[in-house]
Scaffold this motif. Sequence first.
Motif, PDB file in Angstrom:
ATOM      1  N   ARG A 127       0.954  -1.554   0.474  1.00  0.00           N
ATOM      2  CA  ARG A 127       0.108   0.021  -0.451  1.00  0.00           C
ATOM      3  C   ARG A 127       0.339   1.091  -0.056  1.00  0.00           C
ATOM      4  NH1 ARG A 127      -3.023  -1.572   5.699  1.00  0.00           N
ATOM      5  NH2 ARG A 127      -1.462  -2.214   5.679  1.00  0.00           N
ATOM      6  N   LEU A 128       2.185   0.746  -0.025  1.00  0.00           N
ATOM      7  CA  LEU A 128       2.813   2.281  -0.212  1.00  0.00           C
ATOM      8  C   LEU A 128       3.996   2.234  -1.247  1.00  0.00           C
ATOM      9  CD1 LEU A 128       4.450   1.345   3.686  1.00  0.00           C
ATOM     10  CD2 LEU A 128       2.642   3.536   3.557  1.00  0.00           C
ATOM     11  N   LYS A 129       4.337   3.408  -1.468  1.00  0.00           N
ATOM     12  CA  LYS A 129       5.134   3.777  -3.070  1.00  0.00           C
ATOM     13  C   LYS A 129       6.063   3.744  -2.159  1.00  0.00           C
ATOM     14  CE  LYS A 129       1.636   6.344  -5.735  1.00  0.00           C
ATOM     15  NZ  LYS A 129       1.124   8.391  -6.544  1.00  0.00           N
ATOM     16  N   ARG A 130       6.734   4.180  -0.219  1.00  0.00           N
ATOM     17  CA  ARG A 130       8.061   3.906   0.273  1.00  0.00           C
ATOM     18  C   ARG A 130       7.473   4.145   1.125  1.00  0.00           C
ATOM     19  NH1 ARG A 130      13.776   5.532  -1.535  1.00  0.00           N
ATOM     20  NH2 ARG A 130      13.386   7.492  -0.678  1.00  0.00           N
ATOM     21  N   ARG A 131       9.185   3.036   1.857  1.00  0.00           N
ATOM     22  CA  ARG A 131       8.734   2.468   3.007  1.00  0.00           C
ATOM     23  C   ARG A 131       8.283   3.470   3.793  1.00  0.00           C
ATOM     24  NH1 ARG A 131      13.783  -0.759   4.546  1.00  0.00           N
ATOM     25  NH2 ARG A 131      12.404  -0.623   6.294  1.00  0.00           N
ATOM     26  N   LEU A 132       8.055   3.659   5.468  1.00  0.00           N
ATOM     27  CA  LEU A 132       7.917   4.381   6.525  1.00  0.00           C
ATOM     28  C   LEU A 132       9.304   4.903   6.282  1.00  0.00           C
ATOM     29  CD1 LEU A 132       5.437   3.020   8.513  1.00  0.00           C
ATOM     30  CD2 LEU A 132       5.272   4.949   7.301  1.00  0.00           C
ATOM     31  N   ALA A 133      10.151   4.258   6.804  1.00  0.00           N
ATOM     32  CA  ALA A 133      11.586   3.967   6.855  1.00  0.00           C
ATOM     33  C   ALA A 133      12.103   5.194   6.058  1.00  0.00           C
ATOM     34  CB  ALA A 133      12.575   2.738   7.131  1.00  0.00           C
ATOM     35  N   GLU A 134      12.169   5.057   4.428  1.00  0.00           N
ATOM     36  CA  GLU A 134      13.012   5.842   3.470  1.00  0.00           C
ATOM     37  C   GLU A 134      11.581   6.846   3.259  1.00  0.00           C
ATOM     38  OE1 GLU A 134      13.206   1.320   1.358  1.00  0.00           O
ATOM     39  OE2 GLU A 134      11.500   3.089   0.750  1.00  0.00           O
ATOM     40  N   GLN A 135      10.646   6.518   4.084  1.00  0.00           N
ATOM     41  CA  GLN A 135      10.366   8.424   4.277  1.00  0.00           C
ATOM     42  C   GLN A 135      11.184   9.108   5.478  1.00  0.00           C
ATOM     43  OE1 GLN A 135       5.723   8.306   4.093  1.00  0.00           O
ATOM     44  NE2 GLN A 135       6.026   6.574   3.070  1.00  0.00           N
ATOM     45  N   ALA A 136      11.040   8.439   5.885  1.00  0.00           N
ATOM     46  CA  ALA A 136      12.038   9.531   6.912  1.00  0.00           C
ATOM     47  C   ALA A 136      13.652   9.375   6.601  1.00  0.00           C
ATOM     48  CB  ALA A 136      12.053   8.279   8.708  1.00  0.00           C
ATOM     49  N   LEU A 137      13.786   8.692   5.710  1.00  0.00           N
ATOM     50  CA  LEU A 137      15.695   9.245   5.427  1.00  0.00           C
ATOM     51  C   LEU A 137      15.450  10.385   4.416  1.00  0.00           C
ATOM     52  CD1 LEU A 137      16.341   5.512   4.736  1.00  0.00           C
ATOM     53  CD2 LEU A 137      17.313   7.251   6.777  1.00  0.00           C
ATOM     54  N   ASP A 138      14.380  10.471   3.925  1.00  0.00           N
ATOM     55  CA  ASP A 138      14.114  11.016   2.548  1.00  0.00           C
ATOM     56  C   ASP A 138      13.532  12.771   3.368  1.00  0.00           C
ATOM     57  OD1 ASP A 138      13.937   9.290   0.722  1.00  0.00           O
ATOM     58  OD2 ASP A 138      11.734   9.193   0.071  1.00  0.00           O
TER      59      ASP A 138
END
Length: 339
Positions: free
Chosen positions: A93-104
């Motif tokens: 359901r996600l385009k980017r993992r939650l962890a990856e969004q935080a890194l972004d």
Amino acid sequence: MDVFIGIDVACAKDKYLPLVICTRQNGQLLPFPLANYQIKSPRGLGNALTLHEKVNQAFANDVARYIETVCVTYQLNPVRIGIDSPLRPRDNRLKRRLAEQALDKAGISCYTTPSRDDFEAIKAKGIDHLQADKPIQNLPHAHQIFMLLGFALNERLSKVAECIEVYPHATVKQLGVADIHKSKGNQAELQLSAMSQYTGWPITNEDWEQAANMCLGPMHDRVDAYSAAWVASLPEMERTCFGDPEKGDAIWIPKVKPINGISAKPPTKPIPITKTKQVVSNAENKRSCPACHQHEFKRWPFGWDAHATHKCTGLKAVEPEARKKEFKRRFINSSKSQN
């Protein structure tokens, strides 16, 4: 003895898996000289074979056996394993993992982890590429295929110890030493020196000489594996999380401040090491050979197998393998049972 393990997930063909095992002693995070041991970490099989789940499961089993063999032989207790790879696919359901969004948001770049459905398409595309006799070096999604091995390692090694996802690039970004690629010049040494401000190792020239022995592979791979072990060695309160650990989507780095670039560099001149300092820092690890009482182990029981095979005069057996078995039965296994 409690130990912490770091793995720089790599599946390049015939490349030893960069894996470091560390223990904390006297405020230092010390790696074992695994490169000197007779048993070696498994070699990668290449991206082409990494497309197959059963191959990854077999490789993960080999890695688990390697860790277990080292730990049993040297009486080590694996507490936590840091893995430089996503531990599971992205939620569909996600385009980017939650962890990856935080890194972004933190300005730290990283590859997108495919979802399980994405990976099915990636594997099919890769297999079609190979069946068409196209060059392996042009295999599509090569920068994400290694994650399949990371999934298998997490599934298998979670039975050995707790596994957490780490990201060495984010760690050196936090330390302030990520401006140059890790494979360029002495950048890997610079990064390791920055880590040493917190891990207490390597500090002396003698420490730096041992840096080549913590595992097999290029220096930047060794440093990434040590970085992973460092994060694994920290309690949760001393780590920073990107993502949401309760949802199983988290990347961890050390909770530290950037290092002054001037102080973060390997030593260029010999640093005097007095005998007094050596005795204080290593006295509890030294031990005379329990068989011949002539040889002194600098860090018992490291090196027992080589000593038993070739030099020990206190054994009855003659053949090398028999000598090792006798020594292990009388002194390694017996001491373990007393602990």
